[in-house]
Design a protein around this motif. Sequence first.
Motif, PDB file in Angstrom:
ATOM      1  N   GLY A  11      91.021  -1.634  67.611  1.00 20.03           N
ATOM      2  CA  GLY A  11      90.091  -0.918  66.762  1.00 20.03           C
ATOM      3  C   GLY A  11      90.391   0.563  66.734  1.00 20.03           C
ATOM      4  N   ARG A  12      89.755   1.247  65.798  1.00 19.96           N
ATOM      5  CA  ARG A  12      89.903   2.694  65.660  1.00 19.96           C
ATOM      6  C   ARG A  12      88.534   3.313  65.476  1.00 19.96           C
ATOM      7  NH1 ARG A  12      94.193   0.496  63.877  1.00 19.96           N
ATOM      8  NH2 ARG A  12      96.234   1.402  64.200  1.00 19.96           N
ATOM      9  N   VAL A  13      88.332   4.459  66.084  1.00 19.73           N
ATOM     10  CA  VAL A  13      87.067   5.169  65.919  1.00 19.73           C
ATOM     11  C   VAL A  13      87.099   5.879  64.569  1.00 19.73           C
ATOM     12  CG1 VAL A  13      85.545   6.961  66.829  1.00 19.73           C
ATOM     13  CG2 VAL A  13      86.808   5.474  68.412  1.00 19.73           C
ATOM     14  N   VAL A  14      86.109   5.595  63.732  1.00 16.67           N
ATOM     15  CA  VAL A  14      86.032   6.199  62.410  1.00 16.67           C
ATOM     16  C   VAL A  14      85.288   7.528  62.488  1.00 16.67           C
ATOM     17  CG1 VAL A  14      85.188   5.901  60.055  1.00 16.67           C
ATOM     18  CG2 VAL A  14      86.086   3.941  61.314  1.00 16.67           C
ATOM     19  N   LYS A  15      84.137   7.520  63.180  1.00 18.69           N
ATOM     20  CA  LYS A  15      83.321   8.728  63.286  1.00 18.69           C
ATOM     21  C   LYS A  15      82.206   8.504  64.299  1.00 18.69           C
ATOM     22  CE  LYS A  15      80.229   7.549  59.475  1.00 18.69           C
ATOM     23  NZ  LYS A  15      79.605   8.027  58.255  1.00 18.69           N
ATOM     24  N   VAL A  64      79.520   1.206  68.567  1.00 12.22           N
ATOM     25  CA  VAL A  64      79.878   0.960  69.959  1.00 12.22           C
ATOM     26  C   VAL A  64      79.418   2.125  70.827  1.00 12.22           C
ATOM     27  CG1 VAL A  64      81.834   0.640  71.533  1.00 12.22           C
ATOM     28  CG2 VAL A  64      81.876  -0.412  69.277  1.00 12.22           C
ATOM     29  N   SER A  65      78.849   1.805  71.984  1.00  9.84           N
ATOM     30  CA  SER A  65      78.490   2.813  72.992  1.00  9.84           C
ATOM     31  C   SER A  65      79.405   2.612  74.186  1.00  9.84           C
ATOM     32  CB  SER A  65      77.033   2.645  73.435  1.00  9.84           C
ATOM     33  OG  SER A  65      76.156   2.820  72.350  1.00  9.84           O
ATOM     34  N   ALA A  66      79.766   3.732  74.843  1.00  9.50           N
ATOM     35  CA  ALA A  66      80.647   3.655  76.009  1.00  9.50           C
ATOM     36  C   ALA A  66      80.158   4.615  77.083  1.00  9.50           C
ATOM     37  CB  ALA A  66      82.073   4.005  75.611  1.00  9.50           C
ATOM     38  N   GLU A  67      80.391   4.244  78.348  1.00  9.44           N
ATOM     39  CA  GLU A  67      79.983   5.086  79.481  1.00  9.44           C
ATOM     40  C   GLU A  67      80.508   6.509  79.359  1.00  9.44           C
ATOM     41  OE1 GLU A  67      81.155   3.472  83.273  1.00  9.44           O
ATOM     42  OE2 GLU A  67      80.083   1.596  82.907  1.00  9.44           O
ATOM     43  N   GLU A  68      81.727   6.657  78.901  1.00 10.06           N
ATOM     44  CA  GLU A  68      82.395   7.957  78.875  1.00 10.06           C
ATOM     45  C   GLU A  68      81.991   8.838  77.693  1.00 10.06           C
ATOM     46  OE1 GLU A  68      84.768   4.825  80.901  1.00 10.06           O
ATOM     47  OE2 GLU A  68      83.767   4.950  78.964  1.00 10.06           O
ATOM     48  N   VAL A  69      81.169   8.319  76.790  1.00 10.75           N
ATOM     49  CA  VAL A  69      80.751   9.059  75.594  1.00 10.75           C
ATOM     50  C   VAL A  69      79.237   9.239  75.654  1.00 10.75           C
ATOM     51  CG1 VAL A  69      80.826   9.157  73.081  1.00 10.75           C
ATOM     52  CG2 VAL A  69      82.675   8.028  74.333  1.00 10.75           C
ATOM     53  N   ALA A  70      78.807  10.415  76.117  1.00 10.60           N
ATOM     54  CA  ALA A  70      77.386  10.645  76.400  1.00 10.60           C
ATOM     55  C   ALA A  70      76.585  11.205  75.231  1.00 10.60           C
ATOM     56  CB  ALA A  70      77.248  11.588  77.595  1.00 10.60           C
ATOM     57  N   ASP A  71      77.249  11.873  74.287  1.00  7.99           N
ATOM     58  CA  ASP A  71      76.505  12.507  73.204  1.00  7.99           C
ATOM     59  C   ASP A  71      77.356  12.585  71.943  1.00  7.99           C
ATOM     60  OD1 ASP A  71      78.308  14.642  73.597  1.00  7.99           O
ATOM     61  OD2 ASP A  71      76.900  15.721  74.875  1.00  7.99           O
ATOM     62  N   ARG A  72      76.760  13.138  70.904  1.00  3.58           N
ATOM     63  CA  ARG A  72      77.448  13.210  69.611  1.00  3.58           C
ATOM     64  C   ARG A  72      78.728  14.035  69.686  1.00  3.58           C
ATOM     65  NH1 ARG A  72      76.235  11.903  64.409  1.00  3.58           N
ATOM     66  NH2 ARG A  72      77.519  12.944  62.872  1.00  3.58           N
ATOM     67  N   ASP A  73      78.728  15.133  70.441  1.00  2.00           N
ATOM     68  CA  ASP A  73      79.936  15.955  70.547  1.00  2.00           C
ATOM     69  C   ASP A  73      81.092  15.159  71.149  1.00  2.00           C
ATOM     70  OD1 ASP A  73      78.676  18.153  69.431  1.00  2.00           O
ATOM     71  OD2 ASP A  73      78.135  19.019  71.376  1.00  2.00           O
ATOM     72  N   ALA A  74      80.801  14.394  72.182  1.00  4.88           N
ATOM     73  CA  ALA A  74      81.844  13.558  72.802  1.00  4.88           C
ATOM     74  C   ALA A  74      82.311  12.481  71.827  1.00  4.88           C
ATOM     75  CB  ALA A  74      81.316  12.928  74.087  1.00  4.88           C
ATOM     76  N   ALA A  75      81.375  11.937  71.047  1.00  7.39           N
ATOM     77  CA  ALA A  75      81.740  10.927  70.051  1.00  7.39           C
ATOM     78  C   ALA A  75      82.604  11.534  68.950  1.00  7.39           C
ATOM     79  CB  ALA A  75      80.481  10.287  69.463  1.00  7.39           C
ATOM     80  N   GLU A  76      82.251  12.729  68.495  1.00 12.63           N
ATOM     81  CA  GLU A  76      83.056  13.413  67.465  1.00 12.63           C
ATOM     82  C   GLU A  76      84.475  13.654  67.956  1.00 12.63           C
ATOM     83  OE1 GLU A  76      82.789  14.175  64.317  1.00 12.63           O
ATOM     84  OE2 GLU A  76      80.702  13.585  64.050  1.00 12.63           O
ATOM     85  N   ALA A  77      84.624  13.963  69.238  1.00  8.25           N
ATOM     86  CA  ALA A  77      85.951  14.204  69.808  1.00  8.25           C
ATOM     87  C   ALA A  77      86.797  12.935  69.831  1.00  8.25           C
ATOM     88  CB  ALA A  77      85.824  14.777  71.222  1.00  8.25           C
ATOM     89  N   MET A  78      86.162  11.786  69.696  1.00  6.64           N
ATOM     90  CA  MET A  78      86.869  10.506  69.705  1.00  6.64           C
ATOM     91  C   MET A  78      87.351  10.082  68.320  1.00  6.64           C
ATOM     92  SD  MET A  78      86.814   9.299  72.838  1.00  6.64           S
ATOM     93  CE  MET A  78      87.293   7.657  72.432  1.00  6.64           C
ATOM     94  N   ARG A  79      86.979  10.821  67.293  1.00  2.00           N
ATOM     95  CA  ARG A  79      87.334  10.464  65.912  1.00  2.00           C
ATOM     96  C   ARG A  79      88.832  10.183  65.793  1.00  2.00           C
ATOM     97  NH1 ARG A  79      84.977  11.923  60.585  1.00  2.00           N
ATOM     98  NH2 ARG A  79      83.262  12.807  61.758  1.00  2.00           N
ATOM     99  N   ARG A  80      89.171   9.087  65.130  1.00  2.00           N
ATOM    100  CA  ARG A  80      90.544   8.620  64.888  1.00  2.00           C
ATOM    101  C   ARG A  80      91.249   8.074  66.129  1.00  2.00           C
ATOM    102  NH1 ARG A  80      89.882  12.841  61.525  1.00  2.00           N
ATOM    103  NH2 ARG A  80      90.880  14.413  62.784  1.00  2.00           N
ATOM    104  N   ALA A  81      90.551   7.945  67.256  1.00  2.00           N
ATOM    105  CA  ALA A  81      91.175   7.396  68.463  1.00  2.00           C
ATOM    106  C   ALA A  81      91.453   5.907  68.278  1.00  2.00           C
ATOM    107  CB  ALA A  81      90.267   7.599  69.676  1.00  2.00           C
ATOM    108  N   GLU A  82      92.624   5.487  68.745  1.00  2.04           N
ATOM    109  CA  GLU A  82      92.963   4.069  68.741  1.00  2.04           C
ATOM    110  C   GLU A  82      92.466   3.457  70.040  1.00  2.04           C
ATOM    111  OE1 GLU A  82      97.205   3.809  68.215  1.00  2.04           O
ATOM    112  OE2 GLU A  82      96.997   3.835  66.038  1.00  2.04           O
ATOM    113  N   LEU A  83      91.806   2.314  69.934  1.00  2.00           N
ATOM    114  CA  LEU A  83      91.284   1.598  71.095  1.00  2.00           C
ATOM    115  C   LEU A  83      92.203   0.415  71.355  1.00  2.00           C
ATOM    116  CD1 LEU A  83      87.556   1.706  69.965  1.00  2.00           C
ATOM    117  CD2 LEU A  83      88.745   3.298  71.478  1.00  2.00           C
ATOM    118  N   ARG A  84      92.725   0.330  72.581  1.00  2.00           N
ATOM    119  CA  ARG A  84      93.727  -0.686  72.905  1.00  2.00           C
ATOM    120  C   ARG A  84      93.256  -1.606  74.026  1.00  2.00           C
ATOM    121  NH1 ARG A  84      99.038   0.988  71.114  1.00  2.00           N
ATOM    122  NH2 ARG A  84      98.804   2.868  69.882  1.00  2.00           N
TER     123      ARG A  84
END
Length: 173
Positions: A11-15, A64-84
């Motif tokens: 998967g890929r993080v869209v936003k 999707v929620s993840a332990e390592e992503v606590a808030d919107r800023d952390a989620a925004e930083a994940m944009r376009r990340a590939e999940l393997r």
Amino acid sequence: MTDPSDLRVVGRVVKAHGLRGELVVEPSTDQAEERFAPGVVLALADGRTLTITAARWHSGRLLVSAEEVADRDAAEAMRRAELRAPASEGDVADDDEFHDHQLEGLRAELGDGSVVGTVVAVSHGAGGELLVLEPPGGGELLVPFVKAIVPTVDVAGGRVVLDPPEGLLDPPG
């Protein structure tokens, strides 16, 4: 986790979604419920991991929620990340679907057998997938990965056959 060469993009993080750090994920697997189940650990390209705590469908999108992503800023930083995750036979459901790693390295040729280049990557965008080709003389060509333009994918034979519309493979200028 597993050897990185054994990992496949699932998967890929869209936003980001909402204020609590939910991720909008575009799954590239037919096993989304298993791949994004609570407790599953996914790998990122930079070596970090993501531990899924929750996943739900909302308006046709996977959140999707993840332990390592606590808030919107952390989620925004994940944009376009590939999940393997480790490879699984169930990730690709039919003969017309391929993992990126199956396409990378294939020779791209025309119907008459003339070589156009080598597939070096698959680019995933909002408009669909593009094969990124490196022609024999260097540079880069982008070819839409659609049946009309790429009618044959012969993984066992190490090639893709292209039927490009006029001008698609012409150099810019």
